[in-house]
Design an enzyme around this catalytic site. Structure first.
Site, PDB file in Angstrom:
ATOM      1  N   HIS A   1     -13.121  -2.936   4.170  1.00 29.87           N
ATOM      2  CA  HIS A   1     -11.856  -3.195   4.160  1.00 29.87           C
ATOM      3  C   HIS A   1     -11.135  -2.672   5.477  1.00 29.87           C
ATOM      4  O   HIS A   1     -10.713  -3.400   6.172  1.00 29.87           O
ATOM      5  CB  HIS A   1     -11.152  -2.747   2.701  1.00 29.87           C
ATOM      6  CG  HIS A   1      -9.698  -2.918   2.980  1.00 29.87           C
ATOM      7  ND1 HIS A   1      -8.884  -3.285   1.661  1.00 29.87           N
ATOM      8  CD2 HIS A   1      -8.730  -2.947   3.938  1.00 29.87           C
ATOM      9  CE1 HIS A   1      -7.772  -3.409   2.165  1.00 29.87           C
ATOM     10  NE2 HIS A   1      -7.805  -3.374   3.338  1.00 29.87           N
TER      11      HIS A   1
ATOM     12  N   GLU B   1     -17.097  13.459  22.724  1.00 30.55           N
ATOM     13  CA  GLU B   1     -15.826  13.913  22.383  1.00 30.55           C
ATOM     14  C   GLU B   1     -15.486  13.698  20.867  1.00 30.55           C
ATOM     15  O   GLU B   1     -14.574  14.303  20.116  1.00 30.55           O
ATOM     16  CB  GLU B   1     -14.707  13.497  23.087  1.00 30.55           C
ATOM     17  CG  GLU B   1     -14.875  14.124  24.514  1.00 30.55           C
ATOM     18  CD  GLU B   1     -13.807  14.003  25.472  1.00 30.55           C
ATOM     19  OE1 GLU B   1     -12.937  13.285  25.209  1.00 30.55           O
ATOM     20  OE2 GLU B   1     -13.841  14.672  26.394  1.00 30.55           O
TER      21      GLU B   1
ATOM     22  N   HIS C   1      -2.655   2.582   8.073  1.00 33.44           N
ATOM     23  CA  HIS C   1      -4.097   1.881   7.545  1.00 33.44           C
ATOM     24  C   HIS C   1      -4.039   0.736   8.345  1.00 33.44           C
ATOM     25  O   HIS C   1      -3.323  -0.055   9.028  1.00 33.44           O
ATOM     26  CB  HIS C   1      -3.634   1.519   6.056  1.00 33.44           C
ATOM     27  CG  HIS C   1      -4.441   0.410   5.668  1.00 33.44           C
ATOM     28  ND1 HIS C   1      -5.946   0.330   5.570  1.00 33.44           N
ATOM     29  CD2 HIS C   1      -4.380  -0.992   5.319  1.00 33.44           C
ATOM     30  CE1 HIS C   1      -6.658  -0.516   5.025  1.00 33.44           C
ATOM     31  NE2 HIS C   1      -5.511  -1.476   5.235  1.00 33.44           N
TER      32      HIS C   1
ATOM     33  N   GLU D   1       0.577  -1.307   0.047  1.00 36.09           N
ATOM     34  CA  GLU D   1      -0.079  -0.085   0.080  1.00 36.09           C
ATOM     35  C   GLU D   1       0.769   1.459  -0.009  1.00 36.09           C
ATOM     36  O   GLU D   1       0.408   2.452   0.507  1.00 36.09           O
ATOM     37  CB  GLU D   1      -0.905  -0.056   1.065  1.00 36.09           C
ATOM     38  CG  GLU D   1      -1.817  -1.225   1.240  1.00 36.09           C
ATOM     39  CD  GLU D   1      -2.979  -1.402   0.290  1.00 36.09           C
ATOM     40  OE1 GLU D   1      -3.072  -0.681  -0.625  1.00 36.09           O
ATOM     41  OE2 GLU D   1      -3.424  -2.234   0.034  1.00 36.09           O
TER      42      GLU D   1
ATOM     43  N   HIS E   1      -7.371  -2.410  10.178  1.00 41.21           N
ATOM     44  CA  HIS E   1      -8.665  -3.023  10.019  1.00 41.21           C
ATOM     45  C   HIS E   1      -9.511  -2.979  11.195  1.00 41.21           C
ATOM     46  O   HIS E   1      -9.773  -4.193  11.648  1.00 41.21           O
ATOM     47  CB  HIS E   1      -8.392  -4.369   9.360  1.00 41.21           C
ATOM     48  CG  HIS E   1      -7.788  -4.607   8.173  1.00 41.21           C
ATOM     49  ND1 HIS E   1      -7.095  -5.797   7.725  1.00 41.21           N
ATOM     50  CD2 HIS E   1      -7.588  -3.692   7.264  1.00 41.21           C
ATOM     51  CE1 HIS E   1      -6.427  -5.699   6.639  1.00 41.21           C
ATOM     52  NE2 HIS E   1      -6.576  -4.155   6.273  1.00 41.21           N
TER      53      HIS E   1
HETATM   54  O1  2HA Z   1      -1.063  -4.681   3.886  1.00 39.10           O
HETATM   55  O2  2HA Z   1      -3.872  -4.171   5.034  1.00 39.10           O
HETATM   56  O3  2HA Z   1      -4.731  -3.270   2.679  1.00 39.10           O
HETATM   57  C1  2HA Z   1      -2.204  -5.460   4.077  1.00 39.10           C
HETATM   58  C2  2HA Z   1      -3.188  -4.634   4.099  1.00 39.10           C
HETATM   59  C3  2HA Z   1      -3.642  -4.216   2.580  1.00 39.10           C
HETATM   60 ZN    ZN Z   2      -5.910  -3.708   4.388  1.00 36.79          ZN
END
Ligand code: 2HA
Ligand code: ZN
Length: 271
Positions: free
Chosen positions: A210, A169, A139, A116, A141
Site C-alpha cells: 500500500h 547515508e 502517509h 486515515e 504511496h
Molecule cells: O487517503 O492514501 O490510505 C488516501 C489514502 C488512504
Molecule cells: Zn494510502
C-alpha cells in the site's frame, strides 16, 4: 489578525503536497498529512474561539485534547492543495471530549479530514511518547518503495538491511530502520492501532502493498525520511535484476553509524 493564506504552515503544506504529487507518490487522493501546530502561532491567524463545525473522529485521543493540527482532506488530491488550500486542507482542534474535532478553518466545501485520521492521531500519540518534539505524520504511496514490496521479503530486518545497502547515508538517516505491517484494510481504527504500535519503535512504517508512514519533528525532516527510503528503493529496483558486483558492507555501515553517532538497530546487521 494576519492572513491565513500567508501562514508559513499553510505555505509548507502547499509546497510539500505539490512536491509529493510531482514526484508521483500521491496519485489521485493517495496520501495524507497531519501537522501539529503551535497554538500561539495559529492564534495570529485565526480566532480560536470560532469553531466552524464539529466532526466526530470515531475514536478517543485523550492525550491530544486541545491540540491543533492542519490535515489534508478526505477524497482530496495533493495535486489541488496548492491552488485551493482552503478546500483541500483543514485546521482542526481535538475537543475536550477527546473524540470530536473542532474545525477552525478549511474543508470549505463541507468536507472533512482524511479517512486515515485514526492512524495519524494514534501515530502522533505514539511518537510523542518517545519523542516530545514530534509534530508531523505523512502517509504516501512512493513508487519504488511500493514496487519493492512486491519483489522483496516483507521482513523488517531484511527490508531495512537491503535499504541500508542501497545508499551510503541510509543507516545515518534512518538508523532505527523500517517497521512493516502486513496488508491490512486501510481507513480503520485497527490499522491505526497497529501503525501506532510500530511507531513506538520506528519513524518509518511500511503498510505492505500500500505505502509508507513517516513521522518527524517537521515537514522537511519527515519528507526527507520518506524521500531517502524511496531513493534507496529506486536503486534497488534499478539493480535487483542485475548481478551484484559491489555492495556496501555491514562493516562500512557500522563505521558510518559510529562516525555520525547514531543509535542504530545492531540486530538488523549481520555482524
Ligand atoms: O487517503 O492514501 O490510505 C488516501 C489514502 C488512504
Ligand atoms: Zn494510502
Amino acid at each position: 489578525m494576519k492572513d491565513i493564506f500567508t501562514a508559513p504552515f499553510v505555505e509548507e503544506m502547499k509546497r510539500t503536497t505539490a512536491n509529493m504529487y510531482r514526484l508521483g507518490w500521491d496519485e489521485r487522493n493517495g496520501g495524507n498529512i497531519s501537522y501539529m501546530l503551535d497554538e500561539k502561532e495559529v492564534a495570529e491567524y485565526l480566532d480560536l474561539n470560532h469553531v466552524i463545525r464539529t466532526i466526530p473522529t470515531g475514536f478517543e485521543a485523550e492525550e491530544l485534547i486541545g491540540k491543533i493540527f492542519i490535515v489534508t482532506g478526505t477524497g482530496k488530491y495533493f495535486k489541488n492543495v496548492e491552488g485551493d488550500p482552503e478546500t483541500n486542507l483543514g485546521i482542526i482542534r481535538i475537543a475536550e471530549d477527546g473524540t470530536t474535532a473542532e474545525l477552525l478553518w478549511g474543508y470549505k466545501d463541507g468536507g472533512r479530514f482524511t479517512s486515515e485520521l485514526p492512524a495519524h492521531l494514534m501515530s502522533h500519540m505514539a511518537r510523542l511518547s518517545v519523542d516530545p518534539e514530534n509534530r508531523v505524520v505523512i502517509h504516501s504511496h512512493p513508487t519504488n518503495t511500493l514496487a519493492m514490496n512486491f519483489v522483496h521479503e516483507l521482513d523488517e530486518k531484511k527490508f531495512t538491511h537491503t535499504l541500508w545497502e542501497m545508499c551510503t547515508e541510509c543507516i545515518v538517516v534512518f538508523p532505527d530502520g523500517v517497521g512493516i505491517l502486513p496488508w491490512m484494510l486501510c481507513g480503520t481504527n485497527s490499522i491505526g492501532e497497529a501503525t501506532a504500535e510500530k511507531m513506538k519503535e520506528f519513524r518509518l512504517v511500511i503498510w505492505s502493498l500500500h505505502g509508507i508512514y513517516g513521522a518527524g519533528k517537521n515537514l522537511d525532516e519527515t519528507f526527507g525520511l520518506i524521500e531517502t527510503v524511496e531513493k534507496a528503493a529506486q536503486i534497488y529496483m534499478l539493480t535487483a535484476h542485475l548481478p551484484r558486483i559491489n555492495t556496501i558492507q555491514d562493516k562500512n555501515m557500522v563505521e558510518l553509524a559510529e562516525f555520525f553517532g547514531v543509535n542504530y538497530r545492531k540486530d538488523f546487521l549481520n555482524l
